[in-house]
Design a protein around this motif. Sequence first.
Motif, PDB file in Angstrom:
ATOM      1  N   TRP A 122       0.822  -1.223   0.000  1.00  0.00           N
ATOM      2  CA  TRP A 122       0.000   0.000   0.000  1.00  0.00           C
ATOM      3  C   TRP A 122       0.849   1.263   0.000  1.00  0.00           C
ATOM      4  O   TRP A 122       1.978   1.278   0.455  1.00  0.00           O
ATOM      5  CB  TRP A 122      -1.001  -0.005   1.148  1.00  0.00           C
ATOM      6  CG  TRP A 122      -0.452  -0.012   2.550  1.00  0.00           C
ATOM      7  CD1 TRP A 122       0.145   1.033   3.205  1.00  0.00           C
ATOM      8  CD2 TRP A 122      -0.514  -1.089   3.503  1.00  0.00           C
ATOM      9  NE1 TRP A 122       0.458   0.676   4.488  1.00  0.00           N
ATOM     10  CE2 TRP A 122       0.065  -0.613   4.704  1.00  0.00           C
ATOM     11  CE3 TRP A 122      -1.021  -2.392   3.464  1.00  0.00           C
ATOM     12  CZ2 TRP A 122       0.168  -1.412   5.846  1.00  0.00           C
ATOM     13  CZ3 TRP A 122      -0.902  -3.177   4.616  1.00  0.00           C
ATOM     14  CH2 TRP A 122      -0.313  -2.690   5.772  1.00  0.00           C
ATOM     15  N   GLU A 123       0.211   2.331  -0.527  1.00  0.00           N
ATOM     16  CA  GLU A 123       0.900   3.624  -0.546  1.00  0.00           C
ATOM     17  C   GLU A 123       0.251   4.608   0.410  1.00  0.00           C
ATOM     18  O   GLU A 123       0.836   5.639   0.734  1.00  0.00           O
ATOM     19  CB  GLU A 123       0.914   4.214  -1.953  1.00  0.00           C
ATOM     20  CG  GLU A 123      -0.469   4.522  -2.503  1.00  0.00           C
ATOM     21  CD  GLU A 123      -0.415   5.200  -3.869  1.00  0.00           C
ATOM     22  OE1 GLU A 123       0.673   5.241  -4.466  1.00  0.00           O
ATOM     23  OE2 GLU A 123      -1.472   5.680  -4.326  1.00  0.00           O
ATOM     24  N   LYS A 124      -0.949   4.295   0.869  1.00  0.00           N
ATOM     25  CA  LYS A 124      -1.658   5.219   1.754  1.00  0.00           C
ATOM     26  C   LYS A 124      -2.617   4.428   2.634  1.00  0.00           C
ATOM     27  O   LYS A 124      -3.225   3.448   2.179  1.00  0.00           O
ATOM     28  CB  LYS A 124      -2.438   6.231   0.899  1.00  0.00           C
ATOM     29  CG  LYS A 124      -3.247   7.254   1.684  1.00  0.00           C
ATOM     30  CD  LYS A 124      -3.999   8.169   0.707  1.00  0.00           C
ATOM     31  CE  LYS A 124      -5.203   8.821   1.354  1.00  0.00           C
ATOM     32  NZ  LYS A 124      -6.060   9.518   0.366  1.00  0.00           N
ATOM     33  N   VAL A 125      -2.723   4.884   3.864  1.00  0.00           N
ATOM     34  CA  VAL A 125      -3.643   4.275   4.836  1.00  0.00           C
ATOM     35  C   VAL A 125      -4.312   5.419   5.596  1.00  0.00           C
ATOM     36  O   VAL A 125      -3.651   6.386   5.962  1.00  0.00           O
ATOM     37  CB  VAL A 125      -2.872   3.399   5.851  1.00  0.00           C
ATOM     38  CG1 VAL A 125      -3.773   2.956   6.993  1.00  0.00           C
ATOM     39  CG2 VAL A 125      -2.252   2.189   5.175  1.00  0.00           C
ATOM     40  N   ILE A 126      -5.614   5.304   5.815  1.00  0.00           N
ATOM     41  CA  ILE A 126      -6.283   6.226   6.742  1.00  0.00           C
ATOM     42  C   ILE A 126      -7.014   5.383   7.780  1.00  0.00           C
ATOM     43  O   ILE A 126      -7.686   4.398   7.433  1.00  0.00           O
ATOM     44  CB  ILE A 126      -7.303   7.157   6.046  1.00  0.00           C
ATOM     45  CG1 ILE A 126      -6.607   8.058   5.019  1.00  0.00           C
ATOM     46  CG2 ILE A 126      -8.010   8.046   7.088  1.00  0.00           C
ATOM     47  CD1 ILE A 126      -7.558   9.043   4.342  1.00  0.00           C
ATOM     48  N   VAL A 127      -6.866   5.768   9.037  1.00  0.00           N
ATOM     49  CA  VAL A 127      -7.484   5.058  10.159  1.00  0.00           C
ATOM     50  C   VAL A 127      -8.478   5.997  10.852  1.00  0.00           C
ATOM     51  O   VAL A 127      -8.146   7.159  11.116  1.00  0.00           O
ATOM     52  CB  VAL A 127      -6.420   4.632  11.193  1.00  0.00           C
ATOM     53  CG1 VAL A 127      -7.065   3.923  12.383  1.00  0.00           C
ATOM     54  CG2 VAL A 127      -5.354   3.758  10.551  1.00  0.00           C
ATOM     55  N   TYR A 128      -9.652   5.474  11.126  1.00  0.00           N
ATOM     56  CA  TYR A 128     -10.635   6.189  11.943  1.00  0.00           C
ATOM     57  C   TYR A 128     -10.978   5.304  13.142  1.00  0.00           C
ATOM     58  O   TYR A 128     -11.413   4.152  12.961  1.00  0.00           O
ATOM     59  CB  TYR A 128     -11.918   6.452  11.161  1.00  0.00           C
ATOM     60  CG  TYR A 128     -11.763   7.335   9.941  1.00  0.00           C
ATOM     61  CD1 TYR A 128     -11.828   8.728  10.044  1.00  0.00           C
ATOM     62  CD2 TYR A 128     -11.572   6.786   8.687  1.00  0.00           C
ATOM     63  CE1 TYR A 128     -11.697   9.535   8.921  1.00  0.00           C
ATOM     64  CE2 TYR A 128     -11.450   7.587   7.554  1.00  0.00           C
ATOM     65  CZ  TYR A 128     -11.517   8.960   7.682  1.00  0.00           C
ATOM     66  OH  TYR A 128     -11.391   9.752   6.571  1.00  0.00           O
ATOM     67  N   ASP A 129     -10.783   5.817  14.335  1.00  0.00           N
ATOM     68  CA  ASP A 129     -11.170   5.115  15.553  1.00  0.00           C
ATOM     69  C   ASP A 129     -12.331   5.868  16.186  1.00  0.00           C
ATOM     70  O   ASP A 129     -12.175   7.029  16.562  1.00  0.00           O
ATOM     71  CB  ASP A 129      -9.997   5.076  16.552  1.00  0.00           C
ATOM     72  CG  ASP A 129      -8.899   4.113  16.112  1.00  0.00           C
ATOM     73  OD1 ASP A 129      -9.227   3.077  15.498  1.00  0.00           O
ATOM     74  OD2 ASP A 129      -7.725   4.389  16.392  1.00  0.00           O
ATOM     75  N   SER A 130     -13.472   5.209  16.290  1.00  0.00           N
ATOM     76  CA  SER A 130     -14.667   5.884  16.829  1.00  0.00           C
ATOM     77  C   SER A 130     -15.196   5.143  18.049  1.00  0.00           C
ATOM     78  O   SER A 130     -15.347   3.922  18.019  1.00  0.00           O
ATOM     79  CB  SER A 130     -15.782   5.918  15.777  1.00  0.00           C
ATOM     80  OG  SER A 130     -15.338   6.557  14.605  1.00  0.00           O
ATOM     81  N   MET A 131     -15.495   5.885  19.090  1.00  0.00           N
ATOM     82  CA  MET A 131     -16.080   5.300  20.296  1.00  0.00           C
ATOM     83  C   MET A 131     -17.584   5.601  20.290  1.00  0.00           C
ATOM     84  O   MET A 131     -17.988   6.746  20.103  1.00  0.00           O
ATOM     85  CB  MET A 131     -15.425   5.914  21.534  1.00  0.00           C
ATOM     86  CG  MET A 131     -15.883   5.297  22.846  1.00  0.00           C
ATOM     87  SD  MET A 131     -15.489   3.528  22.996  1.00  0.00           S
ATOM     88  CE  MET A 131     -13.786   3.614  23.539  1.00  0.00           C
ATOM     89  N   ASP A 132     -18.379   4.565  20.507  1.00  0.00           N
ATOM     90  CA  ASP A 132     -19.839   4.755  20.564  1.00  0.00           C
ATOM     91  C   ASP A 132     -20.202   5.767  21.646  1.00  0.00           C
ATOM     92  O   ASP A 132     -19.619   5.752  22.738  1.00  0.00           O
ATOM     93  CB  ASP A 132     -20.537   3.424  20.910  1.00  0.00           C
ATOM     94  CG  ASP A 132     -20.591   2.450  19.742  1.00  0.00           C
ATOM     95  OD1 ASP A 132     -20.331   2.852  18.595  1.00  0.00           O
ATOM     96  OD2 ASP A 132     -20.904   1.272  19.991  1.00  0.00           O
TER      97      ASP A 132
END
Lengths: 133, 133
Positions: A122-132
């Motif tokens: 991969w050349e790019k990664v985006i991470v989203y961490d969401s808490m309910d």
Amino acid sequence: MLTRRTFIASTAVLTAATATGMSLTPMEKNKKKLAHHVFFWLKNRESKEDLEKLIAGLRTLAKIETIKELHIGVPASTEVRPVVDNSYSASELMFFDDLEGQKVYQDHPIHQKFIADCSHLWEKVIVYDSMDV
Amino acid sequence: MLTRRTFIASTAVLTAATATGMSLTPMEKNKKKLAHHVFFWLKNRESKEDLEKLIAGLRTLAKIETIKELHIGVPASTEVRPVVDNSYSASELMFFDDLEGQKVYQDHPIHQKFIADCSHLWEKVIVYDSMDV
């Protein structure tokens, strides 16, 4: 009173709950979850082989015990709209009970092996961490 | 043979399955799902009042019958890393059985009312639609 019908209904839901996605453990009642959603953009975006390698690597993550549910996806064929980003190659979506569960996952040897084996893809990664809430 | 123990176990999972997040319908066994994940950036990023209005609006979506599971979240306090985007204000994550279920949601009066009531609050939205593979 426990009728045959009740038993069948309960069993059906038992099956559904344990087999949700690649769920390892059913989600607990009313417990707030941490959703960890990662989007990957392959270097070779047209390479089916690289996509298959990435997806195979993502599937190995299912063995990590703190993951409550694992979805491995590709862009869906929903309507193309300016707000929709369908440019990524693959995604992983998993739920954790808490921050600690997510930390165990980050540091887990299986996760580290996945990064070592697949990060060249991969050349790019985006991470989203969401808490309910 | 149906023992008391089996009944208790089944009932416990039945409860867990029906109460997952704000789940309306338990996820079906091994069925591939469409995950619809939307991230919202408020115009007034520091306004707790606007955040509460947005979250209240998002909660109304739970009544839409094709949504299989609904998670409303805010950025989790996971480790700050360059790949993690924690700049958004709130997120909605829902699952559908298929493209048609997502279309029903898009066109649903409750969803249209949410947009009419709340779209003045946000300045940016990103949508990711992922189909399980």
